[in-house]
Motif scaffolding. Structure first.
Motif, PDB file in Angstrom:
ATOM      1  N   THR A 115       6.494  -5.014 -10.172  1.00 31.49           N
ATOM      2  CA  THR A 115       7.596  -6.006 -10.754  1.00 31.49           C
ATOM      3  C   THR A 115       8.470  -5.334 -11.171  1.00 31.49           C
ATOM      4  N   ILE A 116       8.648  -3.728 -11.482  1.00 31.08           N
ATOM      5  CA  ILE A 116       9.620  -3.235 -11.770  1.00 31.08           C
ATOM      6  C   ILE A 116      10.804  -2.831 -10.835  1.00 31.08           C
ATOM      7  N   ARG A 117      12.171  -3.317 -10.892  1.00 26.25           N
ATOM      8  CA  ARG A 117      13.185  -3.055 -10.070  1.00 26.25           C
ATOM      9  C   ARG A 117      14.219  -2.292 -10.896  1.00 26.25           C
ATOM     10  N   HIS A 118      15.560  -1.975  -9.867  1.00 25.67           N
ATOM     11  CA  HIS A 118      16.524  -1.574 -10.531  1.00 25.67           C
ATOM     12  C   HIS A 118      17.493  -2.726 -10.766  1.00 25.67           C
ATOM     13  N   CYS A 119      18.222  -2.602 -12.053  1.00 27.70           N
ATOM     14  CA  CYS A 119      19.275  -3.627 -12.604  1.00 27.70           C
ATOM     15  C   CYS A 119      20.130  -3.616 -11.543  1.00 27.70           C
TER      16      CYS A 119
ATOM     17  N   THR B 220      19.162   0.762 -14.039  1.00 25.73           N
ATOM     18  CA  THR B 220      18.083   1.113 -14.914  1.00 25.73           C
ATOM     19  C   THR B 220      16.721   0.212 -14.575  1.00 25.73           C
ATOM     20  N   PHE B 221      15.643   0.488 -15.023  1.00 23.93           N
ATOM     21  CA  PHE B 221      14.533  -0.189 -14.660  1.00 23.93           C
ATOM     22  C   PHE B 221      14.458  -1.474 -15.424  1.00 23.93           C
ATOM     23  N   THR B 222      14.120  -2.574 -14.691  1.00 21.90           N
ATOM     24  CA  THR B 222      14.040  -4.220 -15.382  1.00 21.90           C
ATOM     25  C   THR B 222      12.985  -4.762 -14.556  1.00 21.90           C
ATOM     26  N   GLU B 223      12.681  -5.950 -15.116  1.00 18.39           N
ATOM     27  CA  GLU B 223      11.736  -6.950 -14.156  1.00 18.39           C
ATOM     28  C   GLU B 223      12.766  -8.204 -13.914  1.00 18.39           C
ATOM     29  N   GLN B 224      13.862  -8.023 -14.316  1.00 15.76           N
ATOM     30  CA  GLN B 224      15.013  -9.039 -13.888  1.00 15.76           C
ATOM     31  C   GLN B 224      15.916  -8.708 -12.768  1.00 15.76           C
ATOM     32  N   VAL B 225      16.710  -9.368 -12.435  1.00 13.59           N
ATOM     33  CA  VAL B 225      18.019  -8.811 -11.455  1.00 13.59           C
ATOM     34  C   VAL B 225      19.011  -8.201 -12.373  1.00 13.59           C
TER      35      VAL B 225
END
Length: 198
Positions: free
Chosen positions: A53-57, A62-67
């Motif tokens: 679930t962790i992606r890059h903004c 940075t790390f995020t679960e959202q776009v």
């Protein structure tokens, strides 16, 4: 006695963590299996979920679960100041000082030619796009005060100043050779407040 292959695989996987050698990895593996199987299963689930679930903004990297991460979506932040850090943990340390109200860009590393890490590996093109969006007026370089961090700061400073942007650097409140993740919040706060032009 032959070690079970799944135990060997677990030990080798634990060795991928920073600062964990073969003996430490082996002790962790045996501890989890011998004393904390529930903890081992919880760790396994948490790692799998984070990896999925962790992606890059899309804006700050940075790390995020959202776009777009929560910090970039925060309407109360000063969009004219962009602080460049090496890692999400460095970003967290600066946030904990409560002195910086701008936005961030996380490089996810630092230049290190000896290790084969060049500008493409630390998202310099993405940083340039972000910094030249017409809104950002100042870039604060908050890379670590290691040789690689200094080289990274110099490279970014020269690249962005050539595009007419104002670039400043954290003041030397942070000890030379120190990494932000291990510096106390008061020292980082002083360095942020006393930043200087490069």
């Amino acid at each position: 006695m032959k070690t079970p292959s799944s135990l060997t695989q677990l030990t080798e996987s634990l060795r991928t963590l920073p600062g964990v050698g073969p003996k430490s990895a082996q002790r962790m593996a045996y501890h989890l299996l011998q004393h904390d199987r529930d903890g081992a299963l919880q760790l396994s689930r948490a790692l799998a979920q984070a990896a999925e679930t962790i992606r890059h903004c899309a804006l700050c990297n940075t790390f995020t679960e959202q776009v777009i991460c929560d910090t970039c979506q925060d309407g109360g932040r000063d969009t004219t100041i962009l602080c460049v850090v090496e890692t999400p943990s460095d970003q967290l340390m600066i946030e904990q000082t409560l002195t910086f109200k701008g936005l961030y860009f996380v490089l996810m590393g630092r230049l290190s030619p000896l290790d084969g890490v060049g500008p493409k590996d630390i998202h310099i093109e993405k940083l340039i796009t972000r910094a030249t969006d017409g809104v950002v007026a100042e870039i604060v370089l908050a890379t670590n005060f290691t040789n690689e961090g200094e080289a990274t700061a110099h490279y970014i400073s020269e690249t962005l100043k050539a595009r007419g942007l104002k670039v400043s650097r954290l003041a030397r409140g942070v000890p030379v050779g120190g990494e932000l993740e291990y510096v106390d919040a008061g020292t980082i706060a002083r360095a942020m407040l006393d930043r200087r032009a490069t």
